[in-house]
Design a protein around this motif. Sequence first.
Motif: not given
Length: 190
Positions: A33, A83-84, A87-90, A93-94, A97, A115, A117
């Motif tokens: 990351l 990215k989502d 949430t701005d997460e890659y 990573v999402v 979940k 999402s 994503c």
Amino acid sequence: MADPCIAANQAFIDYYETQRIGNTKCNLDNQKLDDRAEYCSTCIPQYDSLLSKASTACGENFDASIKHNYDFVKFSKHYLCQKDSKTDEYCDVVYKKGFNYTIPYSEWDSSLCSSSCAAEIDKGIREVSQNSDFLKTYNIDSALFNANSNNTIDSCTKKIGEEKTSGGKAISANICLLSLIICLIMAYLK
């Protein structure tokens, strides 16, 4: 004159080996990351360019192991590099979940469908859907993404809309009942 397929494959191999041996951020196996911004903005586009040229030059004679790398790059553009939107997460990573590409989207929990994503990874899967070995590596049921499948991301997002609609109907019914009670009280008080 050199064979264009061999020359294109060699260009990819040279770049790949230079990055791998040098253990640079552009090592294709580097998915840290901390390095992701450069990996996605510089490295993946460079690999994509080299592999696209090799695919075009080789056609049906495209080396299977190099094609596997190309499929990884195509998938990574969506799975690792997007990215989502909330949430701005890659997306990788999402994904951890609870995304499950061994069941149809219609069976997903609606919270996952919201999402961005989900749609991004779906695009990546569909780009490499012909490579069942690759999909198996990522625990993806290739039958859900073949041309005959009706498993579309819309069946996931449609589920959210149905839940919102049914929730809205319940609220509307409660408001109507409350309005009726108020009307009866007002009529009784007159």
